[in-house]
Design an enzyme around this catalytic site. Structure first.
Site, PDB file in Angstrom:
ATOM      1  N   ASN A  90       0.850  -1.190   0.000  1.00 19.23           N
ATOM      2  CA  ASN A  90       0.000   0.000   0.000  1.00 19.23           C
ATOM      3  C   ASN A  90       0.884   1.238   0.000  1.00 19.23           C
ATOM      4  O   ASN A  90       1.390   1.664   1.030  1.00 19.23           O
ATOM      5  CB  ASN A  90      -0.922  -0.009   1.219  1.00 19.23           C
ATOM      6  CG  ASN A  90      -1.957   1.089   1.165  1.00 19.23           C
ATOM      7  OD1 ASN A  90      -1.731   2.122   0.541  1.00 19.23           O
ATOM      8  ND2 ASN A  90      -3.076   0.872   1.821  1.00 19.23           N
ATOM      9  N   ASP A  91       1.044   1.817  -1.173  1.00 15.71           N
ATOM     10  CA  ASP A  91       1.906   2.995  -1.327  1.00 15.71           C
ATOM     11  C   ASP A  91       1.455   4.166  -0.484  1.00 15.71           C
ATOM     12  O   ASP A  91       2.186   5.143  -0.330  1.00 15.71           O
ATOM     13  CB  ASP A  91       1.867   3.470  -2.784  1.00 15.71           C
ATOM     14  CG  ASP A  91       2.786   2.688  -3.677  1.00 15.71           C
ATOM     15  OD1 ASP A  91       3.870   2.312  -3.216  1.00 15.71           O
ATOM     16  OD2 ASP A  91       2.408   2.462  -4.833  1.00 15.71           O
ATOM     17  N   CYS A  92       0.249   4.093  -0.013  1.00 24.40           N
ATOM     18  CA  CYS A  92      -0.332   5.255   0.665  1.00 24.40           C
ATOM     19  C   CYS A  92      -0.407   5.081   2.178  1.00 24.40           C
ATOM     20  O   CYS A  92      -0.947   5.932   2.875  1.00 24.40           O
ATOM     21  CB  CYS A  92      -1.712   5.540   0.090  1.00 24.40           C
ATOM     22  SG  CYS A  92      -1.605   5.864  -1.669  1.00 24.40           S
ATOM     23  N   GLN A 116       6.105   8.921  -0.643  1.00 21.09           N
ATOM     24  CA  GLN A 116       6.911   7.707  -0.813  1.00 21.09           C
ATOM     25  C   GLN A 116       8.410   7.979  -0.712  1.00 21.09           C
ATOM     26  O   GLN A 116       9.171   7.106  -0.327  1.00 21.09           O
ATOM     27  CB  GLN A 116       6.599   7.040  -2.165  1.00 21.09           C
ATOM     28  CG  GLN A 116       5.249   6.331  -2.206  1.00 21.09           C
ATOM     29  CD  GLN A 116       4.091   7.287  -2.480  1.00 21.09           C
ATOM     30  OE1 GLN A 116       4.228   8.261  -3.208  1.00 21.09           O
ATOM     31  NE2 GLN A 116       2.951   7.010  -1.864  1.00 21.09           N
TER      32      GLN A 116
END
Ligand code: GLC
Ligand code: GLC
Length: 820
Positions: free
Chosen positions: A484-486, A501
């Protein structure tokens, strides 16, 4: 609800019958080096290998109106100007149809008895887009009309092209030879490539300067040259070079004329770039390319070759179930999308600009899971490219550019999940191909040949990168982000514009850029899910001590998860950098997250205590909606700085409680794994695009491919899709339906058959080509169960267990599996 088209399964096409789809519905042409995006109104663009660094034609993202820039044919018929694809002129057509097929698109328009059928495709092993235009006079009187083609060149680097105007308005250069317009910006100096746009007939004029053709104050919808009724033979000198052919045509009643246009790309060796004058470009290779497809017969042969290639690819895995929509997804569209995601990762779509992202390490490794059976050799090559961007400690660059194949240092690394996906993808490749040799192949670290080690070493460091980076609970450190990049438990920030990121929070700068407290339960579960593949590889190689050591790490991780990360009815998501729980019933919002759950269930963490069924039931209770499973619940309604990007999204969108179809697949797999075939199928059919065709109005994106996200229940546009095409959803849902629900999967020692289907199904049949043999599989379900093999016979002989052996002699083999 409104219909925009229908599936034509026999021709493997989606047929669009209205040009005004709820969003441009696109297709991809090309699977090797030359790629084009094409919408149902012929919008889109082309590039060679890399959508950012080698862009051939221009496209305007975020434009008003939408979808501007494309290959356009303008027809001027006695004052009526129209395009076969309706846009950009938008003259109402008497007939419109767009057929998106496997690597080709056919757009047909009719106006005032003139029919124009345009077929677009990129032939096999060819660096160009072929466009065949068939014009037919269907009326009873002769017709004279004017035809203009149009393509706009991009000055190669798409990022630079849309920003560096002070330079670019002076560099554009072209050459014209007969009916061919060459784009040669920067060819005189540092570039060794040019492009061309040609037609296989004489022309009555051309334009190569955009302002001359369109007019400074006009648009694509009302080009000046078309309004004037003739080309001006303009010659681009800086500004914006284009290529437009002009031809006057007269057709008798019933007569047809076929024109073949080619948009091509050519690279030349340094010593052969020019003719003797040192100025004129050497067109030898271009001429040969043009020669290859300059007649309708050659075009027909090229199309036939393309179709045969796709029939072959899609013949590798084929099912026949009682559900047409399943058949359509599995046999055609899901596999097709897997090829596209394999080729383009997350680079170029109508939601990805082609500028922002190259090949993602985690993305491309996952894409291989859905693609590897199609062309294992290409998967192998990709694995080597990916592993070459890995660092010696097992970490890796998060992205690389396809043209240079070098790790992208702007993005860097330290995404905690990255290395684990490579264990899964290399495992999938060996299972498919039986090619254990890949493990011995020397693969560089950090693209440095002097640091090359066998591929197996890359798997070792991938596995131990997790083990060597644990936090206070013995769970993997979350680092900059996991899948989950967020969810950014370290790179959180309170200043606009800081990347969640890549930003280094001063709090953690001294610790290497990320918190040594924040831990990811998702990575823990992914580790216990992927780890056994690594152990299986070691055992096969006879490395028993190493296998036992790795297995002990997996077992320890499972214990740590049960000790510190089971929340009673589901698994926690993480610990944040203050040591607080994320995704717990104790949290105010975001009490349950989807990501760790499926992998934990499939790793059987806490199964003896019923953790698996409790977890699956909690997902049904808290995350299930009529359009799919939301990522977390309740959605975040305010900004939680310590979580990073996630709560910057309004509730119901993207990673904040959107329906992320990618990780819906993990739950589908887990439900099937647990034997709950009905639930697995319920979740599958909620998000599989063909099942949502009837709600295209709401869903918006193409009904033949997955999008990354459907708005969740907290969003005012609940059910609306976005980010179609380039998403790990394609690969994972193909894995979910083919390997978990239908239960046919390649294994190290054979082909496993272990379905988990809806109880109502009587069974199904499937064909699977695997390691040179063809398996004709019949699954029978007389007792109407979901899972469990009662008997398995191969060529009439009973087989123990559920793995059908490899047949090194090839041939056809009859497999009958009876459930019960
Ligand atoms: C996007 C990214 C993928 C990421 C996911 C969740 O799909 O491509 O890498 O895992 O979003 O943030
Ligand atoms: C954004 C997107 C996410 C994507 C990430 C990386 O955070 O929401 O889906 O993976 O950017 O580019």
């Amino acid at each position: 609800m409104k219909s925009f088209g229908h599936f034509d399964d026999v021709r493997k096409e989606y047929v669009i019958q209205s040009p005004q789809t709820p969003y441009p519905w696109i297709n991809y042409l090309g699977t090797q080096a030359f790629f084009s995006l094409i919408s149902n109104t012929a919008g889109g663009y082309s590039f060679y290998k890399d959508a950012r660094l080698r862009r051939i034609t221009r496209y305007r993202y975020n434009n008003v109106p939408i979808d501007m820039g494309g290959r356009y044919f303008y027809i001027s018929d006695n004052g009526t100007v129209w395009n076969p694809g309706w846009s950009p002129v938008k003259t109402a057509l008497d007939f419109y149809e767009c057929r998106h097929g496997m690597g080709y698109t056919v757009i047909t328009g009719k106006k005032n008895d003139l029919k124009a059928e345009a077929t677009f495709f990129v032939p096999q092993n060819y660096d160009g887009e072929v466009q065949q235009l068939v014009l037919t006079n269907e009326g009873s009187a002769a017709k004279s009309f004017k035809l203009f083609s149009f393509a706009e060149w991009c000055l190669w680097d798409a990022q630079d092209d849309c920003t560096n105007f002070q330079r670019n308005f002076s560099t554009g250069r072209v050459e014209v030879e007969g009916s061919t317009i060459y784009h040669k910006t920067e060819y005189r100096d540092r570039r060794d490539h040019f492009a061309f746009y040609t037609v296989n007939d004489t022309i009555d004029g051309y334009d190569t300067d955009r302002d001359a053709f369109i007019g400074l104050y006009n648009g694509f919808g009302d080009p000046q040259a078309v309004a004037n009724g003739k080309a001006s033979n303009s010659f681009a000198d800086g500004w914006s070079p284009i290529a437009s052919h002009y031809k006057e045509i007269t057709l008798k009643p019933g007569e047809s004329k076929t024109l073949v246009f080619i948009l091509g790309y050519v690279e030349m060796p340094a010593d052969k770039k020019f003719e003797a004058d040192g100025v004129t470009i050497n067109k030898e290779k271009a001429h040969a390319m043009i020669e290859k497809y300059n007649t309708p017969e050659k075009v027909a042969a090229g199309l036939a070759e393309l179709k045969a290639a796709w029939d072959k690819l899609l013949g590798i895995f084929n099912v026949n179930t009682s559900d047409d929509k399943v058949n359509r997804m599995v046999n055609i569209w899901n596999q097709y999308q897997c090829m596209v995601t394999f080729n383009l990762s997350r680079s170029a779509s109508y939601f990805e600009s082609g500028i922002g992202r190259g090949m993602g390490f985690r993305d491309s490794n996952q894409d291989i899971l859905g693609f590897v059976h199609q062309i294992p050799d290409r998967a192998r090559e990709r694995l080597i490219d990916l592993a070459s961007t890995q660092l010696e400690d097992g970490g890796c660059y998060h992205q690389y550019q396809p043209l240079t194949k070098k790790g992208n240092s702007d993005i860097g690394g330290d995404f905690s999940d990255d290395p684990l996906w490579m264990i899964l993808s290399v495992g999938a490749y060996i299972k498919e191909s039986g090619d254990w040799g890949i493990l011995d192949q020397l693969v560089p670290y950090d693209n440095d040949e002097s640091k090359a080690k066998p591929m197996l070493h890359h798997l070792d460091v991938s596995f131990y990168h997790i083990v060597n980076n644990l936090g206070p609970h013995g769970l993997p450190l979350a680092m900059r982000a996991d899948w989950n990049d967020c969810l950014n438990l370290s790179c959180y920030s309170d200043k606009p514009g800081e990347s969640f990121q890549t930003y280094t929070n001063p709090k953690f700068a001294a610790e290497g850029g990320y918190s040594k407290v924040a831990e990811s339960v998702m990575v823990a579960a992914l580790f216990t899910y992927a780890g056994p593949t690594y152990v299986g590889i070691l055992k096969h190689l006879g490395k028993d001590a190493e296998a036992a050591k790795a297995q002990a790490e997996i077992d320890k991780m499972k214990e740590n998860v049960m000790k510190s990360a089971f929340d009673g009815e589901w698994f926690l998501r993480a610990y944040d950098s203050t040591g607080a729980k994320v995704g717990s019933k104790e949290c105010e919002e975001g009490k349950i997250f989807i990501e760790p759950q499926g992998f934990a269930v499939m790793s059987e963490i806490g199964k003896d205590q019923g953790a698996d069924i409790k977890t699956l039931d909690s997902i049904d209770k808290y995350l299930n909606t009529k359009y799919g499973l939301v990522l977390n619940n309740p959605a975040f309604s305010k900004y939680y700085i310590q979580y990073g990007e996630i709560s910057t999204y309004p509730g119901g969108y993207k990673e904040n409680a959107g329906i992320f179809t990618h990780n819906n697949a993990w739950i589908i797999c887990a439900e099937a794994y647990a034997g709950r075939g009905d639930k697995a199928f319920e979740y599958y059919s909620k998000i599989a695009p063909a099942f949502n065709e009837d709600i295209s109005d709401l869903h918006k994106t193409e009904p033949y491919v997955y999008g990354q996200m459907i708005a969740g229940k907290d969003a005012s546009r609940f059910g609306e899709g976005k980010n179609s095409w380039l998403t790990g959803t394609a690969a994972w849902n193909f894995v979910a339906i083919s390997q978990y629900i239908l239960g046919i999967s390649a294994d190290f020692d054979g082909l496993k058959v272990d379905p988990s289907i809806p109880k109502a199904w009587d069974g199904f049949t499937a064909t699977r080509k695997f390691r040179g043999a063809t398996y004709n599989i019949t699954v029978k379900n007389p007792d109407h169960v979901s899972k469990g093999i009662k008997s398995l016979t191969v060529d009439g002989k009973a087989v123990e267990g559920n793995v059908v052996p490899v047949f090194s002699v090839g041939g056809d083999h009859e497999v009958i599996a009876v459930l019960g």
